[in-house]
Scaffold this motif. Structure first.
Motif, PDB file in Angstrom:
ATOM      1  N   ASP A 303       0.864  -1.176   0.000  1.00  0.00           N
ATOM      2  CA  ASP A 303       0.000   0.000   0.000  1.00  0.00           C
ATOM      3  C   ASP A 303       0.912   1.241   0.000  1.00  0.00           C
ATOM      4  O   ASP A 303       0.996   1.970   0.993  1.00  0.00           O
ATOM      5  N   PHE A 304       1.632   1.454  -1.112  1.00  0.00           N
ATOM      6  CA  PHE A 304       2.615   2.547  -1.218  1.00  0.00           C
ATOM      7  C   PHE A 304       1.941   3.895  -0.891  1.00  0.00           C
ATOM      8  O   PHE A 304       0.913   4.226  -1.476  1.00  0.00           O
ATOM      9  N   THR A 305       2.576   4.663  -0.011  1.00  0.00           N
ATOM     10  CA  THR A 305       1.958   5.923   0.422  1.00  0.00           C
ATOM     11  C   THR A 305       2.918   7.088   0.160  1.00  0.00           C
ATOM     12  O   THR A 305       4.085   7.053   0.588  1.00  0.00           O
ATOM     13  N   TYR A 306       2.411   8.096  -0.518  1.00  0.00           N
ATOM     14  CA  TYR A 306       3.254   9.211  -0.928  1.00  0.00           C
ATOM     15  C   TYR A 306       3.595  10.117   0.262  1.00  0.00           C
ATOM     16  O   TYR A 306       2.761  10.358   1.141  1.00  0.00           O
ATOM     17  N   ILE A 307       4.804  10.615   0.250  1.00  0.00           N
ATOM     18  CA  ILE A 307       5.336  11.386   1.376  1.00  0.00           C
ATOM     19  C   ILE A 307       4.451  12.581   1.784  1.00  0.00           C
ATOM     20  O   ILE A 307       4.252  12.824   2.967  1.00  0.00           O
ATOM     21  N   ASP A 308       3.898  13.297   0.805  1.00  0.00           N
ATOM     22  CA  ASP A 308       3.089  14.476   1.170  1.00  0.00           C
ATOM     23  C   ASP A 308       1.850  14.082   1.976  1.00  0.00           C
ATOM     24  O   ASP A 308       1.410  14.828   2.865  1.00  0.00           O
ATOM     25  N   ASP A 309       1.290  12.919   1.643  1.00  0.00           N
ATOM     26  CA  ASP A 309       0.130  12.443   2.403  1.00  0.00           C
ATOM     27  C   ASP A 309       0.547  12.079   3.831  1.00  0.00           C
ATOM     28  O   ASP A 309      -0.154  12.394   4.792  1.00  0.00           O
ATOM     29  N   ILE A 310       1.703  11.452   3.938  1.00  0.00           N
ATOM     30  CA  ILE A 310       2.217  11.085   5.276  1.00  0.00           C
ATOM     31  C   ILE A 310       2.463  12.338   6.109  1.00  0.00           C
ATOM     32  O   ILE A 310       2.128  12.397   7.295  1.00  0.00           O
ATOM     33  N   VAL A 311       3.038  13.356   5.477  1.00  0.00           N
ATOM     34  CA  VAL A 311       3.328  14.599   6.205  1.00  0.00           C
ATOM     35  C   VAL A 311       2.027  15.197   6.749  1.00  0.00           C
ATOM     36  O   VAL A 311       1.971  15.612   7.915  1.00  0.00           O
ATOM     37  N   LEU A 342      -1.502   5.069   8.625  1.00  0.00           N
ATOM     38  CA  LEU A 342      -1.365   6.086   7.585  1.00  0.00           C
ATOM     39  C   LEU A 342      -0.919   5.367   6.316  1.00  0.00           C
ATOM     40  O   LEU A 342       0.264   5.093   6.111  1.00  0.00           O
ATOM     41  N   GLY A 343      -1.898   5.004   5.505  1.00  0.00           N
ATOM     42  CA  GLY A 343      -1.626   4.298   4.261  1.00  0.00           C
ATOM     43  C   GLY A 343      -2.317   4.989   3.110  1.00  0.00           C
ATOM     44  O   GLY A 343      -2.784   6.126   3.246  1.00  0.00           O
ATOM     45  N   ASN A 344      -2.385   4.295   1.986  1.00  0.00           N
ATOM     46  CA  ASN A 344      -2.987   4.903   0.798  1.00  0.00           C
ATOM     47  C   ASN A 344      -4.308   4.231   0.426  1.00  0.00           C
ATOM     48  O   ASN A 344      -5.060   4.769  -0.374  1.00  0.00           O
ATOM     49  N   THR A 345      -4.543   3.049   1.014  1.00  0.00           N
ATOM     50  CA  THR A 345      -5.735   2.220   0.781  1.00  0.00           C
ATOM     51  C   THR A 345      -5.866   1.672  -0.645  1.00  0.00           C
ATOM     52  O   THR A 345      -6.959   1.301  -1.048  1.00  0.00           O
ATOM     53  N   SER A 346      -4.797   1.641  -1.410  1.00  0.00           N
ATOM     54  CA  SER A 346      -4.888   1.004  -2.731  1.00  0.00           C
ATOM     55  C   SER A 346      -3.575   0.281  -3.048  1.00  0.00           C
ATOM     56  O   SER A 346      -2.672   0.865  -3.655  1.00  0.00           O
ATOM     57  N   PRO A 347      -3.467  -0.963  -2.611  1.00  0.00           N
ATOM     58  CA  PRO A 347      -2.222  -1.709  -2.826  1.00  0.00           C
ATOM     59  C   PRO A 347      -1.911  -1.886  -4.311  1.00  0.00           C
ATOM     60  O   PRO A 347      -2.815  -2.008  -5.133  1.00  0.00           O
ATOM     61  N   ASN A 384      -6.547   0.059   6.326  1.00  0.00           N
ATOM     62  CA  ASN A 384      -7.879   0.637   6.531  1.00  0.00           C
ATOM     63  C   ASN A 384      -7.612   1.981   7.225  1.00  0.00           C
ATOM     64  O   ASN A 384      -7.052   2.005   8.325  1.00  0.00           O
ATOM     65  N   ILE A 385      -7.986   3.078   6.594  1.00  0.00           N
ATOM     66  CA  ILE A 385      -7.637   4.394   7.178  1.00  0.00           C
ATOM     67  C   ILE A 385      -8.868   5.127   7.730  1.00  0.00           C
ATOM     68  O   ILE A 385      -8.833   6.345   7.944  1.00  0.00           O
ATOM     69  N   THR A 386      -9.933   4.377   7.972  1.00  0.00           N
ATOM     70  CA  THR A 386     -11.179   5.009   8.448  1.00  0.00           C
ATOM     71  C   THR A 386     -10.942   5.846   9.716  1.00  0.00           C
ATOM     72  O   THR A 386     -11.391   6.989   9.809  1.00  0.00           O
ATOM     73  N   LEU A 387     -10.206   5.254  10.661  1.00  0.00           N
ATOM     74  CA  LEU A 387      -9.992   5.945  11.936  1.00  0.00           C
ATOM     75  C   LEU A 387      -9.229   7.261  11.726  1.00  0.00           C
ATOM     76  O   LEU A 387      -9.603   8.307  12.279  1.00  0.00           O
ATOM     77  N   ALA A 388      -8.172   7.192  10.909  1.00  0.00           N
ATOM     78  CA  ALA A 388      -7.375   8.404  10.649  1.00  0.00           C
ATOM     79  C   ALA A 388      -8.211   9.445   9.906  1.00  0.00           C
ATOM     80  O   ALA A 388      -8.070  10.653  10.134  1.00  0.00           O
ATOM     81  N   ARG A 389      -9.081   8.966   9.040  1.00  0.00           N
ATOM     82  CA  ARG A 389      -9.928   9.920   8.294  1.00  0.00           C
ATOM     83  C   ARG A 389     -10.874  10.638   9.249  1.00  0.00           C
ATOM     84  O   ARG A 389     -11.012  11.855   9.208  1.00  0.00           O
ATOM     85  N   ILE A 390     -11.495   9.875  10.141  1.00  0.00           N
ATOM     86  CA  ILE A 390     -12.473  10.473  11.067  1.00  0.00           C
ATOM     87  C   ILE A 390     -11.781  11.382  12.086  1.00  0.00           C
ATOM     88  O   ILE A 390     -12.206  12.507  12.318  1.00  0.00           O
ATOM     89  N   GLU A 391     -10.701  10.896  12.685  1.00  0.00           N
ATOM     90  CA  GLU A 391     -10.116  11.634  13.818  1.00  0.00           C
ATOM     91  C   GLU A 391      -9.029  12.629  13.431  1.00  0.00           C
ATOM     92  O   GLU A 391      -8.778  13.586  14.153  1.00  0.00           O
ATOM     93  N   LEU A 392      -8.378  12.403  12.275  1.00  0.00           N
ATOM     94  CA  LEU A 392      -7.295  13.323  11.872  1.00  0.00           C
ATOM     95  C   LEU A 392      -7.658  14.115  10.625  1.00  0.00           C
ATOM     96  O   LEU A 392      -6.927  15.027  10.225  1.00  0.00           O
TER      97      LEU A 392
END
Ligand SMILES: O=C(O)[C@H]1O[C@H](OP(=O)(O)OP(=O)(O)OC[C@H]2O[C@@H](n3ccc(=O)[nH]c3=O)[C@H](O)[C@@H]2O)[C@H](O)[C@@H](O)[C@H]1O
Length: 424
Positions: A303-311, A342-347, A384-392
């Protein structure tokens, strides 16, 4: 004629002189000389020690002293109302550099800490350091395990937040150098948490865990509540242990803790040990790359995640974290303990990742496809990034195609098209 001895040690006028008196004087002379020399040496040593302590060093000459303190204080200075003063560990690392710049740009004070180790070519770290220095971010050179340095730092700056990104990274390197994982990810973490616990007021603590904690978990996508008790590598085991250790500091000492499980972060200024980076280098050099494949010829996927999203996820974690409650090392009430994917949700499969690189580089890769060795890898990750989406409010926006395009553009500008300079 008076002897040399008499001249050197003239007798008191009018006093009676005899041979035994002379012997006594000779003995006294040599004892006094020795005594004077000893005094001189002691004074010299004392002078050296006090000069060293004035510099503040001792463990290393890279920190301490008035000039050093000035740089730390200036770097920590907050330039926005209600801004933070953040200690970013691993600031010369990939994620650390990007997070430090993002915080500084919005007006937070940032002090970096990095030991510039040689896990990969430190010249990339030095270049990241230059990038940070252009933004007036100062990196303290030292190791997480240096408790003296940490307590000095917390004495000089009242950090509101700690963004802990320093770690021994890499899943497969643990087979070569297992102790380095214990040194940084366990012992270093504890030394840092001790410094945070003792600070008054205690800072908020946000740190990088890893998707690898899901280990052999087969339930996908990975949710924060899924089991994490089957690590597949020592790296994963130390990150999992880190989560448990951090929990005890939250429970006993009232530190506000947020653990972020990063999913295969990539992008400009990335880590040369990671597959997308080393593949780029080898493809350009016309060298074969080794692509691992799972059991039954199944492609591996990440689930490769781009640096700007991680930041964005890191900054949102700092912004939403509740305060630590401890003081003088003692907990005054419950403090938040949070964990987010903190992922991208699309492997994307590894061969697909290679295909994207080939298109961006306009070079065909020479591939050796081999069965995944039993070296700590897992076949598949999916957040699964549901929690991060809701809370962050975390919402990744960069797909692998776009992110790798940005990476390749940076890579070519940094190393040049010829690859002559790429020695990492
Ligand atoms: O999310 C994490 O927590 C971790 O992410 C990253 O680990 P991984 O997801 O394993 O990334 P990476 O090494 O780039 O391998 C990617 C894929 O290429 C495959 N791979 C690798 C090397 C190779 O020669 N061939 C190959 O096929 C390999 O089998 C894999 O399928 C960080 O390095 C780690 O520090 C940690 O942060």
């Amino acid at each position: 004629m008076p002897s040399l001895e008499d001249e050197l040690f003239p007798s008191t006028p009018g006093k009676f002189k005899d041979r035994s008196n002379r012997k006594f004087h000779r003995c006294l002379a040599s004892t006094s000389t020795m005594f004077l020399w000893a005094l001189f040496l002691i004074a010299l040593t004392a002078l050296y020690i006090s000069f060293q302590s004035f510099l503040g060093g001792g463990d290393t000459d890279k920190w301490g002293g008035i000039q050093w303190e000035r740089q730390v204080v200036a770097s920590a200075k907050v330039h926005r109302h209600g801004g933070f003063s953040v200690l970013v560990t691993g600031a010369a690392g990939f994620v650390g550099t990007h997070v430090s710049i993002a915080l500084k740009k919005r007006g937070d004070g940032v002090v970096g800490l990095d030991n510039f180790n040689h896990y990969y070519n430190p010249s990339l770290k030095r270049d990241r350091q230059k990038l940070l220095s252009q933004q007036d971010i100062f990196i303290v050179e030292g190791d997480l395990n240096n408790g003296r340095l940490l307590s000095k730092l917390f004495g000089v700056v009242e950090f509101t937040h700690v963004m802990h990104l320093a770690a021994q990274a890499g899943v497969r390197y643990a087979l070569e150098n297992p102790r380095s994982y214990i040194h940084s990810n366990i012992a270093g973490l504890v030394t840092l948490l001790e410094a945070c616990k003792n600070a008054d007021p205690q800072p908020v603590f946000v740190w990088a865990s890893s998707s690898s904690v899901y280990g052999l978990n087969e339930k996908v996508p990975f949710s924060e509540s899924d089991r994490t008790d089957q690590p597949a590598s020592l790296y994963a085991a130390t990150k999992k242990a880190g989560e448990e250790i951090a929990h005890t500091y939250n429970h006993i000492h009232g530190l506000s803790i947020t653990g972020l499980r990063f999913f295969t972060v990539y992008g400009p200024w990335g880590r040369p040990d990671m597959a997308y980076f080393s593949f780029t280098k080898n493809i350009l050099k016309g060298k074969a790359i080794t692509v691992y494949r799972g059991k039954n010829r199944v492609d591996l996927a990440r689930d490769f995640t781009y640096i700007d999203d991680i930041v964005k996820g890191c900054v949102a974690s700092l912004d939403t974290a509740g305060k630590s409650t401890g003081s003088g090392g003692k907990k005054r009430g419950p403090a938040p303990y949070r964990t987010y994917n903190l992922g991208n949700t699309s492997p994307v499969t590894v061969p697909m990742m290679v295909g994207i690189l080939e298109r961006h580089l306009k070079v065909k890769a020479k591939k050796n496809v081999v069965e995944m060795p039993g070296n700590g890898d897992v076949p598949y990750t999916h957040a699964n990034i549901t929690l991060a989406r809701i809370e962050l409010g975390y919402k990744p926006t960069t797909d692998l195609q776009t992110g790798l395009k940005k990476f390749v553009r940076w890579y070519l500008s940094y190393y040049g098209h010829t690859q002559g300079k790429a020695s990492y």
